[in-house]
Design an enzyme around this catalytic site. Sequence first.
Site, PDB file in Angstrom:
ATOM      1  N   PRO A 193     -10.536  -5.959   3.724  1.00 60.48           N
ATOM      2  CA  PRO A 193     -10.984  -4.674   3.156  1.00 60.48           C
ATOM      3  C   PRO A 193     -11.381  -3.664   4.229  1.00 60.48           C
ATOM      4  O   PRO A 193     -11.550  -2.478   3.934  1.00 60.48           O
ATOM      5  CB  PRO A 193     -12.178  -5.049   2.274  1.00 60.48           C
ATOM      6  CG  PRO A 193     -12.433  -6.489   2.455  1.00 60.48           C
ATOM      7  CD  PRO A 193     -11.346  -7.090   3.287  1.00 60.48           C
ATOM      8  N   GLU A 197     -16.521 -14.969   4.238  1.00 53.17           N
ATOM      9  CA  GLU A 197     -17.115 -13.675   4.600  1.00 53.17           C
ATOM     10  C   GLU A 197     -16.246 -12.902   5.580  1.00 53.17           C
ATOM     11  O   GLU A 197     -16.454 -11.714   5.809  1.00 53.17           O
ATOM     12  CB  GLU A 197     -18.511 -13.886   5.207  1.00 53.17           C
ATOM     13  CG  GLU A 197     -19.567 -14.272   4.194  1.00 53.17           C
ATOM     14  CD  GLU A 197     -19.605 -13.339   2.993  1.00 53.17           C
ATOM     15  OE1 GLU A 197     -19.854 -12.141   3.190  1.00 53.17           O
ATOM     16  OE2 GLU A 197     -19.361 -13.814   1.863  1.00 53.17           O
ATOM     17  N   ARG A 212      11.174  -4.792  -0.933  1.00 55.41           N
ATOM     18  CA  ARG A 212      12.089  -3.967  -1.726  1.00 55.41           C
ATOM     19  C   ARG A 212      12.640  -2.772  -0.939  1.00 55.41           C
ATOM     20  O   ARG A 212      13.544  -2.090  -1.406  1.00 55.41           O
ATOM     21  CB  ARG A 212      11.435  -3.542  -3.044  1.00 55.41           C
ATOM     22  CG  ARG A 212      10.214  -2.696  -2.879  1.00 55.41           C
ATOM     23  CD  ARG A 212       9.478  -2.550  -4.196  1.00 55.41           C
ATOM     24  NE  ARG A 212      10.213  -1.741  -5.166  1.00 55.41           N
ATOM     25  CZ  ARG A 212      10.418  -0.438  -5.055  1.00 55.41           C
ATOM     26  NH1 ARG A 212       9.942   0.207  -4.010  1.00 55.41           N
ATOM     27  NH2 ARG A 212      11.072   0.224  -5.976  1.00 55.41           N
ATOM     28  N   ASP A 250      11.670   6.398  -5.627  1.00 52.42           N
ATOM     29  CA  ASP A 250      10.409   5.903  -6.154  1.00 52.42           C
ATOM     30  C   ASP A 250       9.339   6.943  -6.203  1.00 52.42           C
ATOM     31  O   ASP A 250       9.272   7.832  -5.394  1.00 52.42           O
ATOM     32  CB  ASP A 250       9.827   4.843  -5.204  1.00 52.42           C
ATOM     33  CG  ASP A 250      10.464   3.536  -5.410  1.00 52.42           C
ATOM     34  OD1 ASP A 250      11.085   3.358  -6.442  1.00 52.42           O
ATOM     35  OD2 ASP A 250      10.320   2.692  -4.511  1.00 52.42           O
TER      36      ASP A 250
END
Length: 248
Positions: A88, A115, A153, A168
């Site tokens: 993150p 963690e 893709r 897209d």
Amino acid sequence: MQIDILTLFPAMFEGPFSESILKRAQEKQLLSLRLHDIRNYTTDKHRTVDDTPYGGGGGMVMMPGPLIEAVEAVRGPERGVPVILLTPQGRIFTQRVAQELAQHPRLILICGRYEGVDERVRQTVVTDEISIGDYVLTGGELAAMVVVDAVARLIPGVLGARWAAEEDSHAMGLLEYPHYTRPPEYRGLAVPDVLLRGDHAAIERWRRREAIRRTWQRRPDLLLTAQLSDDERWFLAELAEQDAPMLV
Ligand code: ADE
């Protein structure tokens, strides 16, 4: 393209990697997905991969040894292979980042757990850190699957039609226009006339305008960088006079 994934839970990947487009990409040898169990790079009897943090505090930290040895063994003597830690704390994954990663012949993805990983993993082998969004998952595995899917893709030949990935949502800098298929009317809802008439220039213009309308309504932030013609800018100005974007 070859993607090596270092994880404590290789079995998590079985479903997503053995269905549909990712399955076919591997069968066509356009993509090689290799899973490596980090535990195989431990040296003690208990195959330990984590330990308590120096300085105290809750949770466990992934030890540097097994991870660094795993990266070095998997990478081999090759230089310039991106080694990406899913965390993150990384830079946010976008279509642009997917396009950038798709240019490499090889990627190594490290899935963190607990963690986090010992800082020395970053200092020695990690070259990039990616987050798939501002929320915290239980580990990097789901994030790695997202990255693999979005990158795979974009590899030429993986999607059926050559242009499929170029049109897209996000690749154009806009959200996609609405799609319709048969029947021409369903529960009183008709397919827009322009799509049934076969005038390809009119269809293209309609699609661009609907993409702009949708982007204005849902993601006006994207319009700051979207490439629009003068005519489309006028259309956007008209839209802006008519209605405000939906607020999140
Ligand atoms: N690991 C835990 N949460 C994550 C996130 N949002 N992105 C990437 N890896 C993660």
